[in-house]
Design a protein around this motif. Structure first.
Motif, PDB file in Angstrom:
ATOM      1  N   SER A 184       0.830  -1.208   0.000  1.00 44.34           N
ATOM      2  CA  SER A 184       0.000   0.000   0.000  1.00 44.34           C
ATOM      3  C   SER A 184       0.861   1.252   0.000  1.00 44.34           C
ATOM      4  O   SER A 184       0.546   2.247  -0.678  1.00 44.34           O
ATOM      5  CB  SER A 184      -0.920   0.004   1.229  1.00 44.34           C
ATOM      6  OG  SER A 184      -1.774  -1.120   1.205  1.00 44.34           O
ATOM      7  N   GLN A 187       2.125   1.909  -3.443  1.00 45.45           N
ATOM      8  CA  GLN A 187       1.048   2.447  -4.298  1.00 45.45           C
ATOM      9  C   GLN A 187       0.840   3.931  -4.025  1.00 45.45           C
ATOM     10  O   GLN A 187       0.663   4.728  -4.952  1.00 45.45           O
ATOM     11  CB  GLN A 187      -0.254   1.686  -4.035  1.00 45.45           C
ATOM     12  CG  GLN A 187      -0.255   0.267  -4.616  1.00 45.45           C
ATOM     13  CD  GLN A 187      -1.533  -0.480  -4.283  1.00 45.45           C
ATOM     14  OE1 GLN A 187      -2.312  -0.066  -3.419  1.00 45.45           O
ATOM     15  NE2 GLN A 187      -1.763  -1.587  -4.976  1.00 45.45           N
ATOM     16  N   ASP A 191       1.134   6.880  -6.792  1.00 46.73           N
ATOM     17  CA  ASP A 191      -0.123   7.521  -7.225  1.00 46.73           C
ATOM     18  C   ASP A 191      -0.460   8.700  -6.307  1.00 46.73           C
ATOM     19  O   ASP A 191      -0.814   8.524  -5.143  1.00 46.73           O
ATOM     20  CB  ASP A 191      -1.247   6.477  -7.203  1.00 46.73           C
ATOM     21  CG  ASP A 191      -2.498   6.980  -7.915  1.00 46.73           C
ATOM     22  OD1 ASP A 191      -2.779   8.192  -7.856  1.00 46.73           O
ATOM     23  OD2 ASP A 191      -3.204   6.141  -8.502  1.00 46.73           O
TER      24      ASP A 191
END
Length: 216
Positions: A184, A187, A191
């Motif tokens: 996570s 990510q 992003d």
């Protein structure tokens, strides 16, 4: 007379006969002969040829036992000697890991070690292989140590990104985000929109926490 007393009496008589022939090891021989059945022992006491035969067998067993012990001692001494000789030869290569490499090479068969002692080129080759293995192991340990610090480098990256969105609470929010799993976190780093959502959630949690404390 009990059975034990009877055996003691047989032992004394047997010892008397054996000691006249083999004084130094009479005790040992008598003990071995006393392991035979009582009937055989009594026959030995009455018949010298049976006694001599029994003593011969006992002596043979003693010689075999002595031979086995000496072979074991010789093998042990030989192994120690091989290790010392191998250590001295490896030490000449100044690898800085003489003891470890010696231990690694001594795990081979005795024949293989003897071959190393008689073949300098083969020994050098084996030393280089062992040294390479030790270096690789050291690098793996270093990599493991580096991976332990990986959370810190990710933490720094997230802190700098969070600081751009909420400089006031960047430290607290970064700490909260670092509780996420590594996938996570990666990510979020890749992003921007996910990062903003994560920051907003952290801000809400912080606000609720602050409100709770201020109302108490």
């Amino acid at each position: 007379m009990t059975e034990e007393d009877d055996l003691d009496e047989l032992g004394e008589k047997l010892y008397s006969l054996v000691s006249s022939k083999h004084g130094e090891i009479a005790g040992k021989l008598t003990g071995m002969l006393l392991e035979l059945p009582d009937a055989v022992i009594k026959q030995m006491l009455q018949d010298e040829s049976v006694l001599n035969d029994g003593i011969s067998r006992a002596l043979q067993a003693l010689r075999q036992e002595s031979q086995v012990v000496s072979e074991v001692e010789e093998a042990s001494a030989s192994s120690d000697s091989l290790g010392e000789r191998l250590y001295d030869l490896i030490d000449l290569h100044n690898t800085g890991h003489t003891q470890k490499i010696t231990g690694m090479l001594l795990e081979q068969t005795k024949e293989a070690v003897l071959q190393l002692l008689s073949d300098p080129e083969l020994l050098e080759k084996k030393i280089n292989i062992a040294l390479k293995t030790l270096i690789e192991q050291g690098e793996e340990e270093a990599n493991m140590t580096d991976s332990d610090g990986e959370g810190e480098s990710i933490g720094e990256k997230i802190f700098h990104l969070v600081e751009q969105i909420d400089p006031t609470h960047s430290a607290d929010i970064t700490g909260m985000l670092l509780e996420m799993d590594s996938e996570s976190l990666n990510q979020v780093l890749r992003d921007r929109s996910l990062l903003e959502v994560a920051v907003q959630r952290a801000q809400s949690a912080l606000a609720a926490h602050t409100q709770t404390h201020s109302s108490t």
